[in-house]
Write an enzyme that holds these catalytic residues in place. Sequence first.
Site, PDB file in Angstrom:
ATOM      1  N   THR A 177       0.834  -1.196   0.000  1.00  0.00           N
ATOM      2  CA  THR A 177       0.000   0.000   0.000  1.00  0.00           C
ATOM      3  C   THR A 177       0.872   1.249   0.000  1.00  0.00           C
ATOM      4  OG1 THR A 177      -1.752  -1.070   1.234  1.00  0.00           O
ATOM      5  CG2 THR A 177      -1.603   1.319   1.455  1.00  0.00           C
ATOM      6  N   ARG A 222     -13.779  -8.213  -0.163  1.00  0.00           N
ATOM      7  CA  ARG A 222     -13.032  -7.785   1.039  1.00  0.00           C
ATOM      8  C   ARG A 222     -12.516  -6.351   0.843  1.00  0.00           C
ATOM      9  NH1 ARG A 222      -7.614  -5.823   2.351  1.00  0.00           N
ATOM     10  NH2 ARG A 222      -7.231  -6.355   4.512  1.00  0.00           N
ATOM     11  N   VAL A 223     -12.714  -5.549   1.864  1.00  0.00           N
ATOM     12  CA  VAL A 223     -12.188  -4.185   1.878  1.00  0.00           C
ATOM     13  C   VAL A 223     -11.313  -4.048   3.120  1.00  0.00           C
ATOM     14  CG1 VAL A 223     -12.823  -1.751   2.162  1.00  0.00           C
ATOM     15  CG2 VAL A 223     -14.148  -3.205   0.612  1.00  0.00           C
ATOM     16  N   GLY A 224     -10.146  -3.460   2.965  1.00  0.00           N
ATOM     17  CA  GLY A 224      -9.227  -3.298   4.094  1.00  0.00           C
ATOM     18  C   GLY A 224      -9.348  -1.931   4.738  1.00  0.00           C
ATOM     19  N   ASP A 225      -8.272  -1.530   5.388  1.00  0.00           N
ATOM     20  CA  ASP A 225      -8.266  -0.236   6.090  1.00  0.00           C
ATOM     21  C   ASP A 225      -8.021   0.951   5.164  1.00  0.00           C
ATOM     22  OD1 ASP A 225      -5.650  -1.317   5.615  1.00  0.00           O
ATOM     23  OD2 ASP A 225      -4.813   0.244   6.903  1.00  0.00           O
ATOM     24  N   THR A 277      -0.037   0.981   6.788  1.00  0.00           N
ATOM     25  CA  THR A 277       0.153  -0.112   5.831  1.00  0.00           C
ATOM     26  C   THR A 277       0.241  -1.410   6.626  1.00  0.00           C
ATOM     27  OG1 THR A 277       1.577  -0.977   4.067  1.00  0.00           O
ATOM     28  CG2 THR A 277       2.674   0.228   5.827  1.00  0.00           C
ATOM     29  N   GLY A 278      -0.085  -2.511   5.977  1.00  0.00           N
ATOM     30  CA  GLY A 278      -0.039  -3.794   6.683  1.00  0.00           C
ATOM     31  C   GLY A 278      -1.418  -4.423   6.770  1.00  0.00           C
ATOM     32  N   GLY A 330      -4.840  -4.817   7.217  1.00  0.00           N
ATOM     33  CA  GLY A 330      -5.868  -3.802   7.385  1.00  0.00           C
ATOM     34  C   GLY A 330      -6.860  -4.093   8.486  1.00  0.00           C
TER      35      GLY A 330
HETATM   36  N1  ASP Z   1      -3.509  -2.275   4.420  1.00  0.00           N
HETATM   37  C1  ASP Z   1      -3.819  -2.937   3.176  1.00  0.00           C
HETATM   38  C2  ASP Z   1      -5.040  -3.759   3.329  1.00  0.00           C
HETATM   39  O1  ASP Z   1      -5.226  -4.372   4.378  1.00  0.00           O
HETATM   40  C3  ASP Z   1      -2.756  -3.837   2.659  1.00  0.00           C
HETATM   41  C4  ASP Z   1      -1.339  -3.421   2.870  1.00  0.00           C
HETATM   42  O2  ASP Z   1      -1.036  -2.363   3.350  1.00  0.00           O
HETATM   43  O3  ASP Z   1      -0.503  -4.231   2.551  1.00  0.00           O
HETATM   44  O4  ASP Z   1      -5.788  -3.856   2.383  1.00  0.00           O
END
Ligand code: ASP
Length: 335
Positions: A192, A220-223, A243-244, A246
């Site tokens: 991200t 699916r929707v993340g953060d 990032t990471g 979500g």
């Molecule tokens: N934060 C993003 C999500 O969960 C993915 C990422 O940052 O790698 O969709």
Amino acid sequence: MKDRREFIKIGALGTVGLLTNTACAQNDSEDNTTGVLEDKGTTKPIVVSTWNHGEAANKAAWEILEKNGTALDAVEAGVRVTESDPENMTVGLGGLPDRDGNVTLDACIMDHQSRCGSVAFLQHIENPISVARKVMEDTPHVMLAGQGALEFALQSGFKKTDLLTEKAKDAWQKWLKKADYKPVINRENHDTIGMLALDAEGNLSGACTTSGLAYKMHGRVGDSPIIGAGLFVDNEVGAACATGVGEAVIRVAGSAMIVELMRQGKSPEEACKEMVKRILAKHPSEKDMQVGFIALNKNGEFGCYSIYEGFNIALNDNKRNKMIDASYEKKWDRN
Ligand code: ASP
């Protein structure tokens, strides 16, 4: 940093396991700042963004900031570079698809007036960040999702594009052979992109854009498109993005909390660190989950912090143009 390969696997019920191989110093920046400025005076303009792809993105943002452009224009132009890069498999064009082969994108943007726009589960549009900005500027809403977001984008003049590149399709088809449901984030230093900027006028803006977890469940929707989770800006105080994994960031309203911690007097890095610790405390059984935060305050002081080693950020200001490795809580267990 260049050879780092990290994979986060997330099980269908959200359990996280990890296979990884990374080796990087906690902080290899020559001035050893890890985000804390020696000079405490206002540093502006300034832009910071996540991961190695932030370098090219910051370049585009900086071209705007150094000519006294707005932070809003800078963050949009910056992350568009990453979205349009077909070699980047975690953002925009060329992003890895969901488990059914669809590339679905999440993005949001927020400015110094607390105006914000967001798109979630958007398909077929190369630059979701610009659609998010249109949602902010041309609608009375904050967030559009799925088919409605696509229809809005097409009506607004965006071009329908096939986002699944041959490279991403090959990777997906390889993944399909195993046919077990373990969505993966491939973190070869491409993830991200979150970007925060403070312009010459002293105004803050931020942008965040992603293709999310590779091989995720359809829908699916993340953060990343969620204001307060993946991104938050309060022009009185500062801005933060994430990032990471979500799901973990959403559970603690990560970016909004970092801004509130800065309001209470924490430095950007202290605020990021506190939220990393809070995530760890709330996920005691999640052994290998990675989350990284960056924050920028009203004075142009920035900070970053991650659960695991390996997170880095790109920085551009009048004096510096460099990558900085974030401080972290844990080293990867490579066994
Ligand atoms: N934060 C993003 C999500 O969960 C993915 C990422 O940052 O790698 O969709």
